[in-house]
Design a protein around this motif. Structure first.
Motif, PDB file in Angstrom:
ATOM      1  N   GLU A  21       0.813  -1.220   0.000  1.00 37.64           N
ATOM      2  CA  GLU A  21       0.000   0.000   0.000  1.00 37.64           C
ATOM      3  C   GLU A  21       0.848   1.273   0.000  1.00 37.64           C
ATOM      4  O   GLU A  21       0.538   2.221  -0.716  1.00 37.64           O
ATOM      5  CB  GLU A  21      -0.950  -0.012   1.197  1.00 37.64           C
ATOM      6  N   LYS A  24       2.321   1.772  -3.447  1.00 36.38           N
ATOM      7  CA  LYS A  24       1.227   2.127  -4.355  1.00 36.38           C
ATOM      8  C   LYS A  24       0.886   3.605  -4.207  1.00 36.38           C
ATOM      9  O   LYS A  24       0.716   4.311  -5.211  1.00 36.38           O
ATOM     10  CB  LYS A  24       0.008   1.256  -4.046  1.00 36.38           C
ATOM     11  N   TRP A  28       1.072   6.498  -7.014  1.00 35.31           N
ATOM     12  CA  TRP A  28      -0.070   7.350  -7.346  1.00 35.31           C
ATOM     13  C   TRP A  28       0.310   8.822  -7.267  1.00 35.31           C
ATOM     14  O   TRP A  28      -0.065   9.627  -8.120  1.00 35.31           O
ATOM     15  CB  TRP A  28      -1.239   7.072  -6.404  1.00 35.31           C
ATOM     16  N   PHE A  79      -1.619  -1.333 -13.792  1.00 38.89           N
ATOM     17  CA  PHE A  79      -2.837  -1.167 -13.005  1.00 38.89           C
ATOM     18  C   PHE A  79      -4.004  -0.884 -13.928  1.00 38.89           C
ATOM     19  O   PHE A  79      -3.833  -0.619 -15.119  1.00 38.89           O
ATOM     20  CB  PHE A  79      -2.686  -0.094 -11.919  1.00 38.89           C
ATOM     21  N   GLU A  87      -5.366  -2.774  -7.266  1.00 40.20           N
ATOM     22  CA  GLU A  87      -3.977  -3.201  -7.062  1.00 40.20           C
ATOM     23  C   GLU A  87      -3.060  -2.659  -8.159  1.00 40.20           C
ATOM     24  O   GLU A  87      -3.481  -2.421  -9.286  1.00 40.20           O
ATOM     25  CB  GLU A  87      -3.875  -4.727  -7.047  1.00 40.20           C
ATOM     26  N   PHE A  88      -1.792  -2.490  -7.786  1.00 42.15           N
ATOM     27  CA  PHE A  88      -0.729  -2.179  -8.737  1.00 42.15           C
ATOM     28  C   PHE A  88       0.163  -3.415  -8.770  1.00 42.15           C
ATOM     29  O   PHE A  88       0.604  -3.877  -7.721  1.00 42.15           O
ATOM     30  CB  PHE A  88       0.095  -0.975  -8.274  1.00 42.15           C
TER      31      PHE A  88
END
Length: 148
Positions: A21, A24, A28, A79, A87-88
């Motif tokens: 997370e 990720k 982002w 993704f 999810e990535f």
């Protein structure tokens, strides 16, 4: 689709993992800063939020097939829109995504970048390949070569 993606890579003997997370979120943040319009709200499609002035694009149902030439066997981050899961995936040998997409999930939007977010490749439901960052120059060159 996650199961098919993981099985496809593992059956080929290649590495695939889901980004934690925190990684990720870092990814982002980088994508938002580099490729999205400032302050834009992301609705259904991330493509709707892209800063298209920074992009090169190519339309057509098969326009996505050329991306293997850009990704080669490099590790990439893959993704999808949120409705296909949040999810990535870090996948070894990005070129393998082309046959996977063809066999398993043709037609859905996807996004591909690298660990530095130095590029963003997007393919949307309008059948448009969008290339940003280092991929924009590559796509311009690819289109020029195809027209020769």
């Amino acid at each position: 689709m996650e199961e098919q993606l993981i099985e496809y890579w593992r059956s080929a003997g290649k590495e695939i993992s889901i980004l934690p997370e925190d990684e990720k979120e870092k990814m982002w943040d980088a994508i938002r800063k580099k490729y999205l319009r400032p302050g834009v709200h992301i609705g259904y499609s991330i493509c709707d939020a892209l800063n298209c002035s920074l992009a090169s694009s190519m339309g057509g149902a098969d326009s996505w097939r050329c991306i293997g030439d850009f990704m080669k066997e490099n590790t990439v981050i893959l993704f999808f829109n949120k409705d296909w899961g949040g999810e990535f995936y870090e996948i070894e040998n990005g070129r393998m995504f082309v046959p996977f997409y063809d066999e398993e999930c043709g037609g859905i939007e996807f996004y591909i970048t690298d660990s530095e977010a130095s590029f963003l490749l997007a393919y949307n439901e309008a059948q448009c390949l969008i290339a940003m960052g280092t991929a924009a120059d590559w796509l311009e060159g690819y289109k020029a070569r195809c027209q020769e």
